[in-house]
Design a protein around this motif. Structure first.
Motif, PDB file in Angstrom:
ATOM      1  N   GLY A 158       0.809  -1.211   0.000  1.00 13.72           N
ATOM      2  CA  GLY A 158       0.000   0.000   0.000  1.00 13.72           C
ATOM      3  C   GLY A 158       0.844   1.263   0.000  1.00 13.72           C
ATOM      4  N   GLN A 159       1.860   1.315   0.849  1.00 17.44           N
ATOM      5  CA  GLN A 159       2.722   2.491   0.888  1.00 17.44           C
ATOM      6  C   GLN A 159       3.545   2.619  -0.385  1.00 17.44           C
ATOM      7  OE1 GLN A 159       5.112   2.601   4.418  1.00 17.44           O
ATOM      8  NE2 GLN A 159       3.365   2.742   5.802  1.00 17.44           N
ATOM      9  N   LEU A 160       3.991   1.484  -0.912  1.00 18.08           N
ATOM     10  CA  LEU A 160       4.797   1.521  -2.131  1.00 18.08           C
ATOM     11  C   LEU A 160       4.020   2.081  -3.307  1.00 18.08           C
ATOM     12  CD1 LEU A 160       7.588   0.686  -3.256  1.00 18.08           C
ATOM     13  CD2 LEU A 160       6.563  -1.503  -3.896  1.00 18.08           C
ATOM     14  N   PHE A 221       7.659   5.860   7.417  1.00 15.99           N
ATOM     15  CA  PHE A 221       7.615   5.915   8.876  1.00 15.99           C
ATOM     16  C   PHE A 221       6.450   6.755   9.368  1.00 15.99           C
ATOM     17  CE2 PHE A 221      11.161   3.784  10.827  1.00 15.99           C
ATOM     18  CZ  PHE A 221      10.865   3.853  12.184  1.00 15.99           C
ATOM     19  N   GLU A 222       6.150   7.845   8.681  1.00 11.64           N
ATOM     20  CA  GLU A 222       5.115   8.763   9.188  1.00 11.64           C
ATOM     21  C   GLU A 222       3.743   8.529   8.569  1.00 11.64           C
ATOM     22  OE1 GLU A 222       3.592  11.432   7.429  1.00 11.64           O
ATOM     23  OE2 GLU A 222       4.530  10.827   5.548  1.00 11.64           O
ATOM     24  N   ASN A 223       3.641   7.618   7.610  1.00 11.07           N
ATOM     25  CA  ASN A 223       2.357   7.439   6.938  1.00 11.07           C
ATOM     26  C   ASN A 223       1.307   6.874   7.891  1.00 11.07           C
ATOM     27  OD1 ASN A 223       0.556   5.286   5.180  1.00 11.07           O
ATOM     28  ND2 ASN A 223       0.814   7.268   4.204  1.00 11.07           N
ATOM     29  N   PHE A 224       0.115   7.439   7.838  1.00 11.57           N
ATOM     30  CA  PHE A 224      -0.960   7.005   8.727  1.00 11.57           C
ATOM     31  C   PHE A 224      -2.204   6.544   7.967  1.00 11.57           C
ATOM     32  CE2 PHE A 224      -4.853   7.998  11.100  1.00 11.57           C
ATOM     33  CZ  PHE A 224      -4.671   7.201  12.220  1.00 11.57           C
ATOM     34  N   SER A 233      -2.631  -7.085  13.061  1.00 10.23           N
ATOM     35  CA  SER A 233      -2.389  -7.094  14.503  1.00 10.23           C
ATOM     36  C   SER A 233      -1.059  -6.452  14.877  1.00 10.23           C
ATOM     37  CB  SER A 233      -2.418  -8.540  15.028  1.00 10.23           C
ATOM     38  OG  SER A 233      -1.442  -9.334  14.364  1.00 10.23           O
ATOM     39  N   GLU A 234      -0.131  -6.339  13.910  1.00 11.65           N
ATOM     40  CA  GLU A 234       1.171  -5.731  14.176  1.00 11.65           C
ATOM     41  C   GLU A 234       1.123  -4.262  13.754  1.00 11.65           C
ATOM     42  OE1 GLU A 234       4.469  -9.072  13.479  1.00 11.65           O
ATOM     43  OE2 GLU A 234       3.218  -8.754  11.712  1.00 11.65           O
ATOM     44  N   ALA A 235       1.041  -3.389  14.733  1.00  8.14           N
ATOM     45  CA  ALA A 235       0.835  -1.972  14.443  1.00  8.14           C
ATOM     46  C   ALA A 235       2.162  -1.237  14.314  1.00  8.14           C
ATOM     47  CB  ALA A 235       0.007  -1.331  15.546  1.00  8.14           C
ATOM     48  N   PRO A 236       2.393  -0.532  13.190  1.00  9.33           N
ATOM     49  CA  PRO A 236       3.542   0.374  13.106  1.00  9.33           C
ATOM     50  C   PRO A 236       3.378   1.555  14.054  1.00  9.33           C
ATOM     51  CG  PRO A 236       2.741  -0.225  10.926  1.00  9.33           C
ATOM     52  CD  PRO A 236       1.703  -0.674  11.905  1.00  9.33           C
TER      53      PRO A 236
END
Length: 278
Positions: A158-160, A221-224, A233-236
């Motif tokens: 998704g971020q990519l 790192f900052e994307n929300f 279940s693994e939250a950044p």
């Protein structure tokens, strides 16, 4: 040369105060000896960074497993995103700047579309697409495809989808300035295409490659918005901060924010200095 007027100085001062005053307040109250992330000031403490939880009932950011796991999850996403963005972005830049084919302009415009699509919409679209794809493939293959379900692998994809565009534009802008006569001279002297790429082209592109990687790392790192739609279940870190704010804000949020500001600001400053030296 005209000297700046008082109105101009006041405007510049107000502008920078608007930008940096909230960040300064967050940084200051990360060291506040209080259970609340806001005034009044109760005294200086490092408990929100390295505390064991004896004083305020909650451990510091560098001790709390929740925060440490979220930071690790952010790195698990950001590093693959940065590497893939640089590798695929270099290929994309090469195609856009060196190749000639029908529909090239349309392809370039389509590549920019993810930048203007809201992150929430982009995340929902990716989630819906991969969920349907996973359902179909699982029925066909009779096996579980967890990497297509909400989780860190899907967050990477998704971020990519939009960070790749920015990396491509950075690398393409650098490649556009390259003097191709250098390559032609090397070919005339008998150098192979691989050697020209390794010794001439890639060294010229290296500032853009490093810059694109750092930009991709920081943006990941900052994307929300997109991450929120795709996380499991693994939250950044940004999702963990959002969860902590919903439960009740504490100066630990300020501590994490200060660490992020220092890390990202230091990384950006280091890259700016190294780029000037090159």
């Amino acid at each position: 040369m005209n000297r700046p007027t008082l109105a101009w100085k006041l405007y510049v001062g107000a502008f920078y105060a608007f930008l940096f005053a909230p960040l300064l307040i967050v940084a200051i109250f990360a060291f506040n000896a209080s259970q609340f992330p806001s005034p009044p000031w109760q005294g200086f403490t490092l408990e929100w960074f390295i505390g064991t939880g004896v004083v305020f009932g909650k451990p510091g950011v560098l001790v709390d497993p929740i925060w440490l796991d979220s930071i690790a999850n952010s790195f698990k996403v950001a590093i693959p995103v940065a590497l893939l963005a640089v590798i695929i972005g270099t290929v994309n830049a090469w195609v856009l700047e060196r190749a000639e084919f029908r529909g090239k302009t349309v392809l370039a415009m389509m590549m920019i579309l993810p930048l203007v699509i809201p992150g929430v919409v982009l995340g929902i679209s990716i989630l819906a697409f991969f969920s349907r794809l996973a359902n179909g493939l699982e029925d066909w293959l009779q096996t579980d495809l967890d990497f297509l379900r909400p989780g860190l692998p899907l967050v990477v994809l998704g971020q990519l989808s939009f960070i790749l565009t920015i990396a491509t534009l950075i690398i393409a802008a650098r490649l556009r300035k390259f003097d191709r006569s250098l390559e032609e001279a090397a070919f005339d002297l008998g150098a192979s295409r691989a050697r020209v790429l390794r010794t001439i082209t890639l060294p010229f592109l290296s500032p853009a490659l490093v810059g694109a990687g750092l930009v991709a790392l920081l943006m990941s790192f900052e994307n929300f918005n997109t991450t929120l739609m795709l996380v499991g279940s693994e939250a950044p870190l940004p999702i963990a901060m959002y969860g902590q704010m919903r439960e009740g804000a504490s100066p630990a949020i300020n501590a994490v924010s200060l660490m992020l500001m220092l890390a990202m600001g230091g990384t950006a400053s280091l890259f700016a200095l190294t780029s000037k030296q090159r």
